[in-house]
Design a protein around this motif. Structure first.
Motif, short mmCIF file in Angstrom:
data_model
loop_
_atom_site.label_atom_id
_atom_site.label_comp_id
_atom_site.label_asym_id
_atom_site.label_seq_id
_atom_site.Cartn_x
_atom_site.Cartn_y
_atom_site.Cartn_z
N THR A 1 0.82 -1.19 -0.05
CA THR A 1 -0.01 0.01 0.00
C THR A 1 0.68 1.17 0.03
OG1 THR A 1 -1.80 -0.94 1.11
CG2 THR A 1 -1.96 1.21 1.13
N CYS A 2 1.94 1.21 0.85
CA CYS A 2 2.75 2.45 0.97
C CYS A 2 3.69 2.51 -0.29
CB CYS A 2 3.59 2.28 2.26
SG CYS A 2 2.61 2.56 3.71
N LEU A 3 4.11 1.59 -0.91
CA LEU A 3 5.21 1.47 -2.10
C LEU A 3 4.18 2.17 -3.24
CD1 LEU A 3 7.62 1.05 -3.47
CD2 LEU A 3 6.92 -1.27 -3.95
N VAL A 4 2.88 1.52 -3.37
CA VAL A 4 2.11 1.97 -4.61
C VAL A 4 1.67 3.51 -4.45
CG1 VAL A 4 0.01 1.42 -5.73
CG2 VAL A 4 1.30 -0.48 -5.12
N LEU A 5 1.25 3.66 -3.54
CA LEU A 5 0.92 5.10 -3.17
C LEU A 5 2.06 5.92 -3.29
CD1 LEU A 5 -1.46 7.34 -2.62
CD2 LEU A 5 -0.91 6.97 -0.21
N GLY A 6 2.97 5.85 -2.61
CA GLY A 6 4.19 6.48 -2.72
C GLY A 6 4.83 6.84 -4.27
N ILE A 7 4.90 5.66 -5.09
CA ILE A 7 5.28 5.81 -6.39
C ILE A 7 4.35 6.67 -7.25
CG2 ILE A 7 5.55 4.62 -8.47
CD1 ILE A 7 6.47 2.26 -6.90
N TRP A 8 3.07 6.54 -6.83
CA TRP A 8 2.02 7.47 -7.54
C TRP A 8 2.42 8.69 -7.09
CZ3 TRP A 8 -1.91 7.30 -11.12
CH2 TRP A 8 -2.85 8.33 -10.97
N LEU A 9 2.49 9.31 -5.93
CA LEU A 9 2.62 10.61 -5.43
C LEU A 9 3.87 11.01 -6.08
CD1 LEU A 9 1.47 10.24 -1.93
CD2 LEU A 9 0.20 11.17 -3.78
N VAL A 10 5.03 10.48 -6.05
CA VAL A 10 6.15 10.97 -6.67
C VAL A 10 6.17 11.09 -7.95
CG1 VAL A 10 8.76 10.30 -6.99
CG2 VAL A 10 7.43 10.01 -4.86
N GLY A 11 5.59 10.29 -8.63
CA GLY A 11 5.20 10.46 -10.21
C GLY A 11 4.44 11.63 -10.50
N ARG A 12 3.44 11.71 -9.98
CA ARG A 12 2.40 12.72 -10.37
C ARG A 12 3.11 14.24 -9.82
NH1 ARG A 12 -2.31 12.61 -13.10
NH2 ARG A 12 -3.37 13.87 -11.68
N SER A 13 3.78 14.36 -8.69
CA SER A 13 4.35 15.56 -8.41
C SER A 13 5.44 15.93 -9.32
CB SER A 13 4.79 15.51 -6.86
OG SER A 13 5.88 14.42 -6.58
N LEU A 14 6.24 14.97 -9.57
CA LEU A 14 7.38 15.26 -10.49
C LEU A 14 7.03 15.78 -11.84
CD1 LEU A 14 9.95 12.53 -9.79
CD2 LEU A 14 9.95 14.85 -8.93
N TYR A 15 5.89 15.00 -12.40
CA TYR A 15 5.43 15.51 -13.74
C TYR A 15 4.82 16.79 -13.57
CZ TYR A 15 2.19 15.44 -17.66
OH TYR A 15 1.34 15.96 -18.48
N GLN A 16 4.10 17.21 -12.64
CA GLN A 16 3.55 18.71 -12.49
C GLN A 16 4.61 19.68 -12.03
OE1 GLN A 16 -0.11 18.71 -10.32
NE2 GLN A 16 -0.24 16.62 -10.34
N LEU A 17 5.62 19.45 -11.69
CA LEU A 17 6.90 20.26 -11.23
C LEU A 17 7.64 20.51 -12.41
CD1 LEU A 17 7.82 18.96 -7.59
CD2 LEU A 17 7.01 21.42 -8.11
N THR A 18 7.72 19.43 -13.20
CA THR A 18 8.56 19.45 -14.36
C THR A 18 7.83 19.74 -15.85
OG1 THR A 18 8.63 17.09 -14.73
CG2 THR A 18 10.61 18.11 -13.53
N GLY A 19 6.57 19.85 -15.85
CA GLY A 19 5.92 19.79 -16.76
C GLY A 19 5.64 21.22 -17.43
#
Length: 228
Positions: free
Chosen positions: A210-228
């Motif tokens: 649960t923590c791994l899946v959610l953590g990967i999702w949050l990291v991916g979404r935030s990086l996409y929005q920060l660098t997009g």
């Protein structure tokens, strides 16, 4: 925002530790009322967090690339990394096996801590059940939800519905168990006892995933929005 809240809400409602505690609470004497107190305390935390964020933003999302918007994305990134690190730490913890029953029956002997916790839930009041819900809230996930709620615009009904839906989704497992106890108490007691026994054996892998899946999702979404 809606998709992010959906993913976070699923992670919150499937997190095993509050479920295990709720089973003990609702199985205790006057368990239905204690379970209701637990759920109200749980919901109060979610509503309070959302209300604080809405007060800080006045119900309007900050402009893109503004300092508050970037701060929310950075907070989401940090929480995501923290969840990934925690999942790895949890994965590396040594697994403890239940002590064998000295009678030779081959069944695990209940641990002293489990017996103590059961007796405490038997003696718990509605207020202590609500306090337990506050303590067992997965605050890292709730923090990620708070950083996501910054994007909510209360002038649109869709944002309001998304926030209500998040609170209901994050509480859906508890609500389902409570209703089960209300309408079929004997069957529910047996089923929830079996569920807790299963979670006792599988809670560590469940927490890790649960923590791994959610953590990967949050990291991916935030990086996409920060660098997009």
């Amino acid at each position: 925002m809606v998709l992010d809240l959906l993913v976070i809400g699923l992670a919150v409602t499937l997190f095993p530790l509050p479920i295990m505690a709720f089973v003990l609470v609702v199985s205790a004497p006057r368990g239905v009322w204690k379970g209701l107190s637990f759920i109200l305390g749980w919901l109060a935390c979610l509503v309070a967090v959302i209300a604080i964020v809405m007060l800080l933003t006045d119900g309007e999302p900050p402009p893109p690339r503004s300092p508050p918007s970037i701060a929310a994305l950075v907070a989401t990134l940090v929480i995501g990394v923290g969840l990934i690190v925690y999942s790895e730490h949890r994965r590396r913890l040594p697994r403890t096996r239940p002590a064998p029953d000295p009678s030779g029956a081959g069944r695990p002997r209940p641990s002293g801590s489990g017996t103590s916790l059961t007796s405490r839930t038997d003696d718990a009041t509605g207020w202590s059940a609500a306090a337990l819900a506050v303590l067992l809230q997965p605050w890292g996930m709730v923090g990620a939800a708070a950083a996501t709620v910054v994007q909510a615009d209360l002038s649109h009904s869709t944002s309001f519905l998304a926030l209500v839906g998040f609170c209901l989704l994050a509480s859906s497992t508890l609500l389902g168990m409570e209703l089960y106890m209300v309408f079929a108490p004997e069957k529910a007691h047996r089923a929830l006892t079996n569920l807790r026994a299963w979670l006792e054996r599988h809670k560590d892998p469940a927490i890790v995933v649960t923590c791994l899946v959610l953590g990967i999702w949050l990291v991916g979404r935030s990086l996409y929005q920060l660098t997009g």
